[in-house]
Design a protein around this motif. Structure first.
Motif, PDB file in Angstrom:
ATOM      1  N   ALA A  14      -5.876   1.933   3.827  1.00 35.01           N
ATOM      2  CA  ALA A  14      -6.933   1.163   3.701  1.00 35.01           C
ATOM      3  C   ALA A  14      -6.625   0.444   2.085  1.00 35.01           C
ATOM      4  CB  ALA A  14      -8.230   1.697   3.503  1.00 35.01           C
ATOM      5  N   TYR A  15      -7.350  -0.333   1.822  1.00 40.38           N
ATOM      6  CA  TYR A  15      -7.574  -0.912   0.159  1.00 40.38           C
ATOM      7  C   TYR A  15      -9.087  -0.934  -0.032  1.00 40.38           C
ATOM      8  CZ  TYR A  15      -9.831  -5.656   0.423  1.00 40.38           C
ATOM      9  OH  TYR A  15     -10.600  -6.507   0.378  1.00 40.38           O
ATOM     10  N   CYS A  16      -9.106  -0.414  -1.498  1.00 41.65           N
ATOM     11  CA  CYS A  16     -10.430  -0.190  -1.973  1.00 41.65           C
ATOM     12  C   CYS A  16     -11.228  -1.557  -2.464  1.00 41.65           C
ATOM     13  CB  CYS A  16     -10.177   0.821  -3.194  1.00 41.65           C
ATOM     14  SG  CYS A  16     -11.918   1.529  -3.962  1.00 41.65           S
ATOM     15  N   THR A  17     -12.330  -1.465  -2.148  1.00 39.24           N
ATOM     16  CA  THR A  17     -13.062  -2.652  -2.455  1.00 39.24           C
ATOM     17  C   THR A  17     -13.755  -2.838  -3.983  1.00 39.24           C
ATOM     18  OG1 THR A  17     -15.139  -1.871  -1.472  1.00 39.24           O
ATOM     19  CG2 THR A  17     -13.662  -3.212   0.030  1.00 39.24           C
ATOM     20  N   ASN A  18     -13.456  -1.691  -4.768  1.00 42.85           N
ATOM     21  CA  ASN A  18     -13.724  -1.914  -6.233  1.00 42.85           C
ATOM     22  C   ASN A  18     -13.279  -2.779  -6.886  1.00 42.85           C
ATOM     23  OD1 ASN A  18     -11.475  -0.623  -6.571  1.00 42.85           O
ATOM     24  ND2 ASN A  18     -12.055   1.231  -7.606  1.00 42.85           N
ATOM     25  N   VAL A  19     -12.401  -3.561  -6.309  1.00 45.60           N
ATOM     26  CA  VAL A  19     -11.829  -4.775  -6.881  1.00 45.60           C
ATOM     27  C   VAL A  19     -12.613  -5.930  -6.847  1.00 45.60           C
ATOM     28  CG1 VAL A  19     -10.670  -5.435  -4.750  1.00 45.60           C
ATOM     29  CG2 VAL A  19      -9.556  -6.362  -6.963  1.00 45.60           C
ATOM     30  N   GLN A 240      -4.911   7.942  -3.610  1.00 45.99           N
ATOM     31  CA  GLN A 240      -5.033   6.561  -3.851  1.00 45.99           C
ATOM     32  C   GLN A 240      -3.669   6.058  -4.439  1.00 45.99           C
ATOM     33  OE1 GLN A 240      -8.340   7.070  -6.544  1.00 45.99           O
ATOM     34  NE2 GLN A 240      -9.680   5.806  -5.269  1.00 45.99           N
ATOM     35  N   ALA A 241      -3.020   5.322  -3.625  1.00 48.77           N
ATOM     36  CA  ALA A 241      -1.839   4.658  -3.821  1.00 48.77           C
ATOM     37  C   ALA A 241      -1.747   3.700  -4.933  1.00 48.77           C
ATOM     38  CB  ALA A 241      -1.166   4.087  -2.458  1.00 48.77           C
ATOM     39  N   HIS A 341      -5.605  10.184   4.424  1.00 54.63           N
ATOM     40  CA  HIS A 341      -6.339   8.870   3.953  1.00 54.63           C
ATOM     41  C   HIS A 341      -5.618   8.538   2.569  1.00 54.63           C
ATOM     42  CE1 HIS A 341     -10.462  10.145   5.719  1.00 54.63           C
ATOM     43  NE2 HIS A 341      -9.390   9.858   6.569  1.00 54.63           N
ATOM     44  N   VAL A 342      -4.839   7.217   2.767  1.00 53.96           N
ATOM     45  CA  VAL A 342      -4.511   6.495   1.853  1.00 53.96           C
ATOM     46  C   VAL A 342      -5.070   5.421   1.350  1.00 53.96           C
ATOM     47  CG1 VAL A 342      -2.124   5.655   1.095  1.00 53.96           C
ATOM     48  CG2 VAL A 342      -1.974   7.700   2.741  1.00 53.96           C
ATOM     49  N   GLU A 343      -5.326   5.065   0.234  1.00 56.10           N
ATOM     50  CA  GLU A 343      -5.858   3.950  -0.323  1.00 56.10           C
ATOM     51  C   GLU A 343      -5.285   3.461  -1.522  1.00 56.10           C
ATOM     52  OE1 GLU A 343     -10.753   3.811  -1.123  1.00 56.10           O
ATOM     53  OE2 GLU A 343      -9.498   4.528  -2.619  1.00 56.10           O
ATOM     54  N   VAL A 344      -5.225   1.903  -1.181  1.00 59.82           N
ATOM     55  CA  VAL A 344      -4.589   1.342  -2.294  1.00 59.82           C
ATOM     56  C   VAL A 344      -5.645   0.642  -3.329  1.00 59.82           C
ATOM     57  CG1 VAL A 344      -3.338  -1.211  -2.844  1.00 59.82           C
ATOM     58  CG2 VAL A 344      -2.379   0.368  -0.766  1.00 59.82           C
ATOM     59  N   LEU A 364      -6.056 -14.051  -4.489  1.00 52.96           N
ATOM     60  CA  LEU A 364      -6.172 -12.557  -4.414  1.00 52.96           C
ATOM     61  C   LEU A 364      -6.094 -11.944  -3.112  1.00 52.96           C
ATOM     62  CD1 LEU A 364      -7.191  -9.755  -5.576  1.00 52.96           C
ATOM     63  CD2 LEU A 364      -9.777 -10.614  -5.387  1.00 52.96           C
ATOM     64  N   ILE A 365      -6.541 -12.599  -2.064  1.00 50.19           N
ATOM     65  CA  ILE A 365      -6.180 -12.074  -0.512  1.00 50.19           C
ATOM     66  C   ILE A 365      -4.532 -12.013  -0.307  1.00 50.19           C
ATOM     67  CG2 ILE A 365      -6.458 -12.745   1.946  1.00 50.19           C
ATOM     68  CD1 ILE A 365      -8.889 -14.171   0.999  1.00 50.19           C
ATOM     69  N   ALA A 366      -4.037 -12.871  -0.834  1.00 53.36           N
ATOM     70  CA  ALA A 366      -2.502 -12.901  -0.701  1.00 53.36           C
ATOM     71  C   ALA A 366      -1.996 -11.616  -1.407  1.00 53.36           C
ATOM     72  CB  ALA A 366      -1.828 -14.237  -1.025  1.00 53.36           C
ATOM     73  N   GLY A 367      -2.636 -11.363  -2.618  1.00 55.49           N
ATOM     74  CA  GLY A 367      -1.817 -10.220  -3.571  1.00 55.49           C
ATOM     75  C   GLY A 367      -2.161  -8.829  -2.804  1.00 55.49           C
ATOM     76  N   ILE A 368      -3.579  -8.881  -2.343  1.00 54.68           N
ATOM     77  CA  ILE A 368      -3.886  -7.384  -1.660  1.00 54.68           C
ATOM     78  C   ILE A 368      -2.984  -7.317  -0.551  1.00 54.68           C
ATOM     79  CG2 ILE A 368      -5.736  -6.329  -0.672  1.00 54.68           C
ATOM     80  CD1 ILE A 368      -7.581  -7.614  -2.588  1.00 54.68           C
ATOM     81  N   ALA A 369      -2.773  -8.325   0.399  1.00 57.18           N
ATOM     82  CA  ALA A 369      -2.014  -8.222   1.456  1.00 57.18           C
ATOM     83  C   ALA A 369      -0.573  -7.823   1.222  1.00 57.18           C
ATOM     84  CB  ALA A 369      -2.018  -9.584   2.288  1.00 57.18           C
ATOM     85  N   ALA A 370      -0.167  -8.374  -0.040  1.00 62.88           N
ATOM     86  CA  ALA A 370       1.367  -7.655  -0.239  1.00 62.88           C
ATOM     87  C   ALA A 370       1.413  -6.574  -0.675  1.00 62.88           C
ATOM     88  CB  ALA A 370       2.020  -8.918  -1.542  1.00 62.88           C
TER      89      ALA A 370
END
Length: 387
Positions: A14-19, A240-241, A341-344, A364-370
């Motif tokens: 997953a990625y963390c939405t605290n961004v 947390q990666a 559980h691995v979270e970027v 930002l969408i493109a960066g998180i996806a990358a």
């Protein structure tokens, strides 16, 4: 995204939405729709994981009202998203103009921290998919290092024992959730050595959240660190990666100039120097560079600045993605899955040096996806199979 480890474990990425700065339900639902859905589409994934950050007031509302939680769950499902993990480290105001030490308050000596974590665990139990083996919640490592003492340790352990009783209830109801304390530079539990000393014998359902940026900043060797946790009986509840910024030669004027570009006012950027096999540190990058007692610069520096995984800092700086790759190999290699559980968690996009910041929501969408693509590729390189 889900993966099958060769040992049969289902591993969630997953990625963390605290961004994202939203602090109410409507804002979180917009995050889900615009950013979560956008990142999933950019990756071409059928299902994407979100590690949600819910500020304390919102977590309290959701925990008290199952209908609101159901609204959030439906929002996730409609966007092709799932949540098996929450980040309950920041309490609220994580995108205030200045956060710094405030992120460690309230700490585990205070009932407010217990109440917030219980709220998050109860909300996650309702949000996570029915076929998920369990959920995870990450939290701060007891407290900032000062003030501290035996009485405060007793108070923190008492609150963790109360938390464990709630987690017992959730497990008995078929919705198991584990909580991981996250070692961080400058805190009471800064390293895995501190974790083994202070957290051994934690109540059931508790363990460690391993942030790989923090591990790198402490110059901890991944295999040794993970074996230390295992020997202490501390499970890695969540990983947390993340990657730190490294300066191989901080005495070089060009390197110091490059590091200065990472000064910023919102977050704390603890900096450590490795010299003669030992680390010396300062609590923020400006202190390390030119504070009253600057670091000497005779050994390499690593700074607690979460850098995008796929885009390490430009020379003469570099990122610690290689250290992260090695850590993932020990966590999820042939010996078996030591976490599921691995979270970027790159929350610093908005405070990167201006030339490195994404442009607008699409950037930002493109960066998180990358970043997620980078992490996905590392997991598949380890033999995990996408589901």
């Amino acid at each position: 995204m889900r993966f099958r480890h060769p040992d049969g474990t289902v591993v969630h990425l997953a990625y963390c939405t605290n961004v994202h700065p939203a602090e109410d339900l409507d804002g979180v639902l917009r995050q889900i729709r615009v950013f979560g859905g956008g990142v999933r589409a950019a990756l071409g994934a059928d299902l994407l994981g979100l590690g949600l950050w819910l500020p304390a007031p919102l977590a309290r509302e959701l925990a008290a009202d199952p209908a609101l939680t159901e609204r959030l769950r439906k929002g996730l499902e409609a966007a092709g998203l799932e949540t098996v993990t929450l980040n309950a480290f920041p309490y609220t105001g994580f995108h205030a103009p200045v956060v710094k030490h405030a992120v460690y308050s309230p700490d585990w000596t205070e009932r407010a921290r217990l109440d917030y974590t219980v709220d998050c665990a109860r909300v996650l139990a309702r949000l996570m998919p029915d076929d998920a083996a369990r959920g995870s919640v990450s939290t701060l490592p007891l407290a900032w290092r000062e003030p501290w003492g035996p009485e405060r340790l007793t108070a923190a352990r008492d609150h963790l024992t109360e938390l464990s009783a709630v987690l017992d209830e959730l497990a008995d109801a078929g919705r198991p959730v584990r909580v991981g304390l996250e070692p961080e530079p400058g805190c009471v539990v800064e390293t895995t050595r501190d974790a083994a000393r202070l957290l051994t014998g934690l109540p059931p359902h508790l363990g460690v959240c391993l942030d790989t940026c923090h591990l790198a900043v402490g110059f901890e060797e991944p295999r040794t660190a993970l074996n230390r946790l295992a020997d202490a009986g501390l499970p890695v509840v969540k990983t947390q990666a993340s990657a730190a910024v490294e300066a191989p030669d901080p005495s070089d004027p060009a390197t110091r100039t490059a590091l200065s570009a990472f000064r910023e006012d919102r977050f704390l950027h603890q900096t450590r120097e490795l010299l003669g096999g030992r680390t010396r540190g300062r609590d923020d990058l400006p202190e390390a560079l030119d504070g009253p007692r600057p670091l000497q610069g005779r050994g390499p520096w690593r700074t607690h600045f979460h850098a995008p995984l796929h885009s390490p800092a430009a020379a003469p700086l570099r990122g610690t993605a290689d250290h992260l790759t090695e850590t993932l190999a020990h966590l999820l290699g042939p010996g078996g899955a030591r976490t599921d559980h691995v979270e970027v968690e790159t929350y610093t996009w908005s405070v990167l040096p201006e030339a490195l910041r994404p442009i607008g929501e699409d950037g930002l969408i493109a960066g998180i996806a990358a970043e997620l693509a980078w992490a996905r590729d590392r997991l598949t390189d380890l033999g995990l199979t996408p589901l």
